[in-house]
Design a protein around this motif. Structure first.
Motif, PDB file in Angstrom:
ATOM      1  N   ASP A   2      43.257  28.821  43.664  1.00 26.69           N
ATOM      2  CA  ASP A   2      42.456  27.456  43.462  1.00 26.69           C
ATOM      3  C   ASP A   2      41.754  27.670  41.954  1.00 26.69           C
ATOM      4  OD1 ASP A   2      43.228  26.601  45.662  1.00 26.69           O
ATOM      5  OD2 ASP A   2      41.095  26.579  46.383  1.00 26.69           O
ATOM      6  N   LYS A   3      41.307  28.807  41.371  1.00 31.88           N
ATOM      7  CA  LYS A   3      40.814  29.168  39.976  1.00 31.88           C
ATOM      8  C   LYS A   3      41.537  29.740  38.955  1.00 31.88           C
ATOM      9  CE  LYS A   3      36.224  29.033  41.805  1.00 31.88           C
ATOM     10  NZ  LYS A   3      35.675  27.512  41.656  1.00 31.88           N
ATOM     11  N   VAL A  46      36.824  29.865  33.205  1.00 34.60           N
ATOM     12  CA  VAL A  46      37.261  29.753  34.654  1.00 34.60           C
ATOM     13  C   VAL A  46      37.049  28.318  34.923  1.00 34.60           C
ATOM     14  CG1 VAL A  46      36.122  30.347  37.059  1.00 34.60           C
ATOM     15  CG2 VAL A  46      35.788  31.891  35.160  1.00 34.60           C
ATOM     16  N   ARG A  66      41.485  31.652  35.769  1.00 33.79           N
ATOM     17  CA  ARG A  66      40.456  32.862  35.043  1.00 33.79           C
ATOM     18  C   ARG A  66      41.228  33.585  34.199  1.00 33.79           C
ATOM     19  NH1 ARG A  66      36.239  34.831  38.648  1.00 33.79           N
ATOM     20  NH2 ARG A  66      34.572  34.629  37.005  1.00 33.79           N
ATOM     21  N   SER A  95      38.655  25.216  38.078  1.00 36.87           N
ATOM     22  CA  SER A  95      38.929  24.907  39.444  1.00 36.87           C
ATOM     23  C   SER A  95      40.230  23.971  39.128  1.00 36.87           C
ATOM     24  CB  SER A  95      37.853  24.171  39.935  1.00 36.87           C
ATOM     25  OG  SER A  95      38.284  23.924  41.315  1.00 36.87           O
ATOM     26  N   ASP A  96      41.504  24.598  39.719  1.00 34.29           N
ATOM     27  CA  ASP A  96      42.624  23.740  39.769  1.00 34.29           C
ATOM     28  C   ASP A  96      43.187  23.725  41.232  1.00 34.29           C
ATOM     29  OD1 ASP A  96      45.079  22.552  39.001  1.00 34.29           O
ATOM     30  OD2 ASP A  96      45.904  24.422  38.385  1.00 34.29           O
TER      31      ASP A  96
END
Length: 126
Positions: free
Chosen positions: A60-61, A78, A63, A80-81
């Protein structure tokens, strides 16, 4: 399940070395763009993921970190996706302009643009 970040290296237009911290299942490549003294723009590939395919979900992230001691660059992104729809991230990094001792004129800061791209192929079958 996402895998731990990896570390890679790259060299820019000026021969400066960079260290890239990246997710092996998200980052395909990093490009660097900067203006040359002639006024033209130069873009080159700074880093390419040695794996051409994902082995797992990127998670979900997103980085990614980019650093260069010689260029005084150091940042980490960082993001959130949760739906895995981000395909490109662009970071414009400002470097202070070198000032000549005794000079009254201030030079403009230099900008370096880093483009982080997704686009790894799905996991290999078999």
């Amino acid at each position: 399940m996402p895998r731990h970040n990896r570390t890679g290296k790259g060299v820019d237009q000026r021969g400066q070395e960079y260290e890239i911290g990246y997710q092996p299942d998200w980052l395909r490549r990093v490009k660097v763009t900067r203006k040359l003294k002639s006024g033209r723009q130069s873009t080159m590939q700074l880093f390419r993921n040695p794996n051409g395919h994902r082995e797992a979900s990127p998670g979900d992230k997103i980085r990614t970190s980019v650093s260069s001691v010689a260029e005084d660059v150091d940042f980490e992104i960082v993001l959130s996706d949760p739906d895995a729809r981000v395909t490109r991230i662009t970071v414009t990094y400002e470097l202070p302009a070198p000032q000549k001792p005794g000079s009254r004129r201030k030079k403009k800061p230099q900008e370096i643009v880093f483009t982080l791209e997704n686009g790894l192929k799905p996991p290999r079958e078999g």
